[in-house]
Design a protein around this motif. Structure first.
Motif, PDB file in Angstrom:
ATOM      1  N   ASP A  41       0.873  -1.177   0.000  1.00  0.00           N
ATOM      2  CA  ASP A  41       0.000   0.000   0.000  1.00  0.00           C
ATOM      3  C   ASP A  41       0.906   1.222   0.000  1.00  0.00           C
ATOM      4  O   ASP A  41       1.659   1.443   0.949  1.00  0.00           O
ATOM      5  CB  ASP A  41      -0.897  -0.015   1.244  1.00  0.00           C
ATOM      6  CG  ASP A  41      -1.936   1.096   1.234  1.00  0.00           C
ATOM      7  OD1 ASP A  41      -1.637   2.213   0.761  1.00  0.00           O
ATOM      8  OD2 ASP A  41      -3.055   0.854   1.725  1.00  0.00           O
ATOM      9  N   SER A  76      -9.199  -3.233   6.196  1.00  0.00           N
ATOM     10  CA  SER A  76      -9.128  -4.057   4.990  1.00  0.00           C
ATOM     11  C   SER A  76     -10.432  -4.756   4.648  1.00  0.00           C
ATOM     12  O   SER A  76     -10.459  -5.616   3.774  1.00  0.00           O
ATOM     13  CB  SER A  76      -8.021  -5.106   5.139  1.00  0.00           C
ATOM     14  OG  SER A  76      -6.761  -4.483   5.132  1.00  0.00           O
ATOM     15  N   ASN A  97     -10.424   0.213   3.174  1.00  0.00           N
ATOM     16  CA  ASN A  97      -9.187   0.777   2.630  1.00  0.00           C
ATOM     17  C   ASN A  97      -8.772   2.107   3.242  1.00  0.00           C
ATOM     18  O   ASN A  97      -7.779   2.684   2.819  1.00  0.00           O
ATOM     19  CB  ASN A  97      -9.231   0.878   1.101  1.00  0.00           C
ATOM     20  CG  ASN A  97      -9.220  -0.489   0.460  1.00  0.00           C
ATOM     21  OD1 ASN A  97      -8.504  -1.381   0.910  1.00  0.00           O
ATOM     22  ND2 ASN A  97     -10.026  -0.669  -0.561  1.00  0.00           N
TER      23      ASN A  97
END
Length: 129
Positions: A41, A76, A97
């Motif tokens: 990420d 998540s 997210n």
């Protein structure tokens, strides 16, 4: 009635076992299980302390960091979560997210919870710099 030969039966059982392991995560651990970001990420530097909110739990449930170190929290999953530190919501609502950061300024042991899911618990231990 069908009769299976031994090799066919063994192969069928092996495929069933592999599918069952895959459904359970296969027993392997991701870097977030260890509390360290893997760099996948772009918002979270590789090697940074990370607690992931997934499967209605904090992962890992225990993390040790140094005073002044930035801790990343990531949601998540589709469930709405919060990051509460010692009973105070510091993140607001986190959607899938979302990433939230917190810098612990004092050594100590901090309880991390979620407003929506009381079973979600973690501890962050902060050591001197």
């Amino acid at each position: 009635m069908h009769r299976f030969t031994r090799p066919v039966l063994v192969a069928t059982l092996a495929v069933a076992a592999a599918l069952a392991l895959a459904a359970c995560g296969g027993g392997s651990s991701s870097s977030s299980d260890k509390g360290v970001a893997d760099g996948s990420d772009s918002r979270i530097p590789a090697g940074a302390p990370l607690i992931d909110q997934d499967k209605l739990q904090f992962n890992p449930s225990q993390l040790t960091v140094k005073v002044g170190e930035t801790v990343y929290f990531k949601n998540s999953e589709t469930a709405l979560h919060t990051v509460d530190i010692d009973g105070k919501n510091v993140s607001g609502n986190m959607k899938k997210n979302d990433v939230f950061t917190w810098v612990f300024q004092q050594p100590g042991s901090y309880k991390i919870t979620c407003d929506y899911h009381p079973q979600m618990k973690a501890t962050v231990t902060v050591t001197g710099s």
